[in-house]
Design an enzyme around this catalytic site. Sequence first.
Site, PDB file in Angstrom:
ATOM      1  N   ARG A  26       0.831  -1.210   0.000  1.00  0.00           N
ATOM      2  CA  ARG A  26       0.000   0.000   0.000  1.00  0.00           C
ATOM      3  C   ARG A  26       0.862   1.256   0.000  1.00  0.00           C
ATOM      4  NH1 ARG A  26      -2.658  -4.096   1.540  1.00  0.00           N
ATOM      5  NH2 ARG A  26      -4.936  -4.192   1.765  1.00  0.00           N
ATOM      6  N   SER A 167     -12.883 -11.138  -2.438  1.00  0.00           N
ATOM      7  CA  SER A 167     -11.586 -10.561  -2.075  1.00  0.00           C
ATOM      8  C   SER A 167     -11.746  -9.103  -1.677  1.00  0.00           C
ATOM      9  CB  SER A 167     -10.612 -10.663  -3.246  1.00  0.00           C
ATOM     10  OG  SER A 167      -9.421  -9.992  -2.916  1.00  0.00           O
ATOM     11  N   SER A 168     -11.196  -8.749  -0.536  1.00  0.00           N
ATOM     12  CA  SER A 168     -11.215  -7.345  -0.100  1.00  0.00           C
ATOM     13  C   SER A 168     -10.262  -6.513  -0.953  1.00  0.00           C
ATOM     14  CB  SER A 168     -10.806  -7.249   1.364  1.00  0.00           C
ATOM     15  OG  SER A 168      -9.419  -7.540   1.501  1.00  0.00           O
ATOM     16  N   ASP A 325      -5.074 -15.573   5.726  1.00  0.00           N
ATOM     17  CA  ASP A 325      -3.690 -16.021   5.519  1.00  0.00           C
ATOM     18  C   ASP A 325      -3.180 -16.885   6.667  1.00  0.00           C
ATOM     19  OD1 ASP A 325      -3.888 -14.622   3.207  1.00  0.00           O
ATOM     20  OD2 ASP A 325      -2.454 -13.051   3.734  1.00  0.00           O
ATOM     21  N   ARG A 396       2.965 -19.702   1.831  1.00  0.00           N
ATOM     22  CA  ARG A 396       2.452 -19.919   3.199  1.00  0.00           C
ATOM     23  C   ARG A 396       2.358 -21.412   3.526  1.00  0.00           C
ATOM     24  NH1 ARG A 396       1.990 -15.038   4.967  1.00  0.00           N
ATOM     25  NH2 ARG A 396       1.243 -13.432   3.563  1.00  0.00           N
TER      26      ARG A 396
HETATM   27  O1  S3P Z   1      -4.971  -6.595   0.631  1.00  0.00           O
HETATM   28  C1  S3P Z   1      -4.095  -7.349   1.057  1.00  0.00           C
HETATM   29  O2  S3P Z   1      -2.950  -6.943   1.343  1.00  0.00           O
HETATM   30  C2  S3P Z   1      -4.424  -8.776   1.250  1.00  0.00           C
HETATM   31  C3  S3P Z   1      -5.721  -9.169   1.396  1.00  0.00           C
HETATM   32  C4  S3P Z   1      -6.125 -10.575   1.662  1.00  0.00           C
HETATM   33  O3  S3P Z   1      -6.749 -11.077   0.509  1.00  0.00           O
HETATM   34  P1  S3P Z   1      -8.364 -11.179   0.329  1.00  0.00           P
HETATM   35  O4  S3P Z   1      -8.934  -9.849   0.584  1.00  0.00           O
HETATM   36  O5  S3P Z   1      -8.491 -11.610  -1.098  1.00  0.00           O
HETATM   37  O6  S3P Z   1      -8.842 -12.218   1.309  1.00  0.00           O
HETATM   38  C5  S3P Z   1      -4.929 -11.456   2.013  1.00  0.00           C
HETATM   39  O7  S3P Z   1      -5.289 -12.805   1.888  1.00  0.00           O
HETATM   40  C6  S3P Z   1      -3.739 -11.156   1.145  1.00  0.00           C
HETATM   41  O8  S3P Z   1      -2.648 -11.958   1.509  1.00  0.00           O
HETATM   42  C7  S3P Z   1      -3.300  -9.737   1.301  1.00  0.00           C
HETATM   43  C1  PEP Z   2      -2.794 -14.314  -0.665  1.00  0.00           C
HETATM   44  C2  PEP Z   2      -1.632 -13.722  -0.462  1.00  0.00           C
HETATM   45  O1  PEP Z   2      -1.133 -12.672  -1.159  1.00  0.00           O
HETATM   46  P1  PEP Z   2      -1.625 -12.049  -2.550  1.00  0.00           P
HETATM   47  O2  PEP Z   2      -3.112 -12.018  -2.554  1.00  0.00           O
HETATM   48  O3  PEP Z   2      -1.016 -10.677  -2.580  1.00  0.00           O
HETATM   49  O4  PEP Z   2      -1.059 -12.918  -3.626  1.00  0.00           O
HETATM   50  C3  PEP Z   2      -0.769 -14.138   0.678  1.00  0.00           C
HETATM   51  O5  PEP Z   2       0.239 -13.457   0.927  1.00  0.00           O
HETATM   52  O6  PEP Z   2      -1.050 -15.147   1.347  1.00  0.00           O
END
Ligand code: S3P
Ligand code: PEP
Length: 440
Positions: A26, A167-168, A325, A396
Site C-alpha cells: 500500500r 476478495s477485499s 492467511d 504460506r
Molecule cells: O490486501 C491485502 O494486502 C491482502 C488481502 C487478503 O486477501 P483477500 O482480501 O483476497 O482475502 C490477504 O489474503 C492477502 O494476503 C493480502
Molecule cells: C494471498 C496472499 O497474497 P496475494 O493475494 O497478494 O497474492 C498471501 O500473501 O497469502
Amino acid sequence: MILKVKNLSNIGGVVKAPPSKSYTHRAIIIASLADGNSILHDPLISEDTISSIDACRLFGAEIDLSSDNSYLKIKGIEKIENHSKGPIDLKNSGTTLRIMTSVAGLAQNETIFTGDDSLKSRPMQMLLDGIKPLGGNTISILKNGKPPIAIKPGFVGGKSFINGNVSSQFISSILIAGAISEKGIELEVKGDFISKSYVAMTLDVMEKFGIKLETDLFTKHPDCDLVEKKCSSTSFFIKPQKYIATDYVIEGDYSSASYLLGAIAILGGEIKVKNLFKDSKQGDKLILAILEDMGAEITVTDDSVTLKSEGNLKGVNIDLHNAPDLLPTVSVLGAMAKGKTTITGVHHARFKETDRIDKCAEELTKLKCEVEEKEDGLIIQGGVSSGTVNSHDDHRIAMAFSLIGLKHEIAIENGNVFSVSFPNFIESMAEIGVELDLFN
Ligand SMILES: O=C(O)C1=C[C@@H](OP(=O)(O)O)[C@@H](O)[C@H](O)C1
Ligand SMILES: C=C(OP(=O)(O)O)C(=O)O
C-alpha cells in the site's frame, strides 16, 4: 528444492518480525501516486513487493532502495502513464494485480497485467464489473475473468457497488484509485464482507498520505470490532483529492510472525517477537488469541509479543473470515495439537496462491492426519506422522508445513518459495534455534 528442519538448538529468544507485506504494498503504490517525495522506512523487500515496485516504476514513479534495504525513496508520478513495452508480469502478487488494476485505469494509455500460473488463476471479474460504472474499461483477455487483463484509460470515479465475499483487494483497489479520480468514489460493499481488516489497512495508509475520509467504515462505528464482522455500514464516500508525500514507517507482519510464534508454541519455550504492534489493524493479530486458546501464554507490550509454551497444544475452534492467511499456520498447529481443530469462515482461502483449503487437506492427509474438508474450512484431528509434502509453490504452505518438521521427519517439495513474503525466513528461524536446510 526441498525444505527440511535440520537441527534444533537453544530454542526461543528474541527476534524481529519482518515488515508487513500488506502495508508495504500500500505504501509503495500510494507514495507513487503522491505529489512529492516520500520515504518508506523498513519496507518488506520480497518477491511480491518487488512486483509493486516494478509496476509503479513502469507507471513513472522514481523509486530508490537504500543499499541496506532499510528505506525506499519514492518520487511520485506526475502524469500516470504506462511506459512498459508489453504486458506487465506481476509474477505471484495478487495484491499488486488487484490494486494496480484500478490505478492503471487512471493512466493515459492501455495496460496489460499478467503473472505466473498461480496469478493467472486468481479471480478478477468482480473487480472488472465493479469498476465499469466508474469508467473502468477492462477485459479479461482469455474471457475467463482472470489475468491477463487489459485495462484501457477512463477510470473517472463515481458510484458503484461490489460484493464483499471474494476478495477485499477489489475494495482496496477501488478506494486507492477512487480517491484521486476525477469524481471521487461512492462504493457500496454488498453481502458478506470478508478480510475487512485489509480494507482498514488501506484506509489507514490513505489517511497517512493525506486523504480525508468522509465515511470511515470503522471509526464512525465505535462498536465495530475489526476482528468480528459485526459492522453494518458498508458504504465508502471519498471526495476527489490528492495523495501527499510523507515519511512512513512500515510495521511488522503478524502473518509472517505466526510461523515464529507457532514454532515455539509447538516446541515449548519462550520467544519475544519485536515489531508487532498492539494497536495494529492487521486481522492476523488473531494468531495471538488462537495460540492462547491452544494453551500458550501470551504477553503483549505496545510493540512486542512474548509467547511461553509448554509445547502441549490443544485443538481450537476458529473463524478465519478476517484472517485468511492464517489458514496454513492454524491447519498445521491443529495437526500438531491434541484433539480437534475446527476452522470455519474462510471459503475465500480457496482463491489464493492455491486453493489453500484443498491443498492443506491434501498435504496433511499425506502425513496420515485425519482431515475433513468443508466448503469454508477444515476439521482436523490432531496427529501427524513423517513423510513428504508439496508446497504447490504456495509460500504460506511451505512455511507452515516446515513447523511439522520440528517434531517429525518431513520434507517439503517446492519449499523454496518463502521469498514471496518472508525472504529472511531461514535466517529468522535460525535466530530462534531452528536450523532449516534447503537442497535439491
Ligand atoms: O490486501 C491485502 O494486502 C491482502 C488481502 C487478503 O486477501 P483477500 O482480501 O483476497 O482475502 C490477504 O489474503 C492477502 O494476503 C493480502
Ligand atoms: C494471498 C496472499 O497474497 P496475494 O493475494 O497478494 O497474492 C498471501 O500473501 O497469502
